[in-house]
Design a protein around this motif. Structure first.
Motif, PDB file in Angstrom:
ATOM      1  N   ASN A 152     -13.068  -7.623  22.750  1.00  0.00           N
ATOM      2  CA  ASN A 152     -12.153  -6.502  22.923  1.00  0.00           C
ATOM      3  C   ASN A 152     -11.039  -6.947  23.858  1.00  0.00           C
ATOM      4  O   ASN A 152     -11.267  -7.722  24.791  1.00  0.00           O
ATOM      5  CB  ASN A 152     -12.860  -5.281  23.515  1.00  0.00           C
ATOM      6  CG  ASN A 152     -13.740  -4.598  22.507  1.00  0.00           C
ATOM      7  OD1 ASN A 152     -13.419  -4.547  21.327  1.00  0.00           O
ATOM      8  ND2 ASN A 152     -14.853  -4.064  22.970  1.00  0.00           N
TER       9      ASN A 152
ATOM     10  N   LYS B  72      -7.589  -5.425  26.087  1.00  0.00           N
ATOM     11  CA  LYS B  72      -6.836  -4.254  26.541  1.00  0.00           C
ATOM     12  C   LYS B  72      -5.378  -4.421  26.127  1.00  0.00           C
ATOM     13  O   LYS B  72      -4.837  -5.520  26.154  1.00  0.00           O
ATOM     14  CB  LYS B  72      -6.923  -4.101  28.052  1.00  0.00           C
ATOM     15  CG  LYS B  72      -8.260  -3.617  28.521  1.00  0.00           C
ATOM     16  CD  LYS B  72      -8.242  -3.277  29.986  1.00  0.00           C
ATOM     17  CE  LYS B  72      -9.629  -2.772  30.361  1.00  0.00           C
ATOM     18  NZ  LYS B  72      -9.648  -2.149  31.661  1.00  0.00           N
TER      19      LYS B  72
ATOM     20  N   ASN C 291      -9.758   5.215  22.004  1.00  0.00           N
ATOM     21  CA  ASN C 291     -10.186   3.898  21.490  1.00  0.00           C
ATOM     22  C   ASN C 291     -10.793   4.045  20.103  1.00  0.00           C
ATOM     23  O   ASN C 291     -10.480   3.279  19.192  1.00  0.00           O
ATOM     24  CB  ASN C 291     -11.193   3.236  22.442  1.00  0.00           C
ATOM     25  CG  ASN C 291     -10.537   2.682  23.682  1.00  0.00           C
ATOM     26  OD1 ASN C 291      -9.353   2.375  23.699  1.00  0.00           O
ATOM     27  ND2 ASN C 291     -11.312   2.561  24.748  1.00  0.00           N
TER      28      ASN C 291
END
Length: 165
Positions: free
Chosen positions: A124, A126, A150
């Motif tokens: 993942n 950001k 998300n």
């Protein structure tokens, strides 16, 4: 040549897509070296550490435990490379030996792609977006929790990326 069955770093078993263990013989001294292709998540977790307590279970049943140091090795795939001085009490039977003149290192990237690695463990990342939206949409977004947003964006982008062009 001896193969690696499993690898533990600081007490945690890691998944290696491919790995090689060998003794590098040079004029400066001999070192035990372990190279492994790992996920991007695993690489991020360990890449900034100087050293790790490493336990390597060999396919032939042998166990090598050592305090090993990380070194940076370039490559197209996420890779951890560890090394340590040889333990004089350890026989290191069946482990490949590579001399500094030979430098015929095992190829561990062959047949593995980043896409295959990401199927096993997707990292993942950001991201910060700057959008220009109508005020009612901005207010709606501000009311939502990060977890909800998300999920919404994952679903939206997943559908968009799956559409044939």
């Amino acid at each position: 040549m001896a193969g690696i069955k499993s690898i533990n770093l600081d007490g945690e078993e890691i998944y290696a897509f491919n790995s090689a263990i060998y003794i590098f013989e040079s004029s400066a001294g001999n070192t035990l070296e372990v190279d492994m292709i790992v996920s991007e998540v695993t690489l991020r977790k360990y890449q900034n550490r100087e050293s790790l307590i490493t336990e390597i279970e060999m396919e032939d049943g042998g166990l090598i435990s050592s305090f090993m140091f990380l070194k940076s090795v370039p490559g197209k795939l996420p890779r951890l490379s560890l090394f340590c001085e040889l333990d004089p009490d350890e026989p290191y039977e069946g482990i490949l030996r590579i001399s500094e003149e030979q430098q015929d290192f095992p190829v561990i990237e062959a047949g593995i792609t980043l896409e295959e690695i990401r199927k096993v463990e997707m990292p993942n990342e950001k991201i910060t977006l700057k959008l220009n939206l109508p005020i009612n949409q901005v207010e709606w977004l501000k009311e939502k929790k990060n977890k909800e947003l998300n999920g919404l964006f994952r679903e939206l982008l997943g559908e968009y990326l799956e559409k044939p062009e």
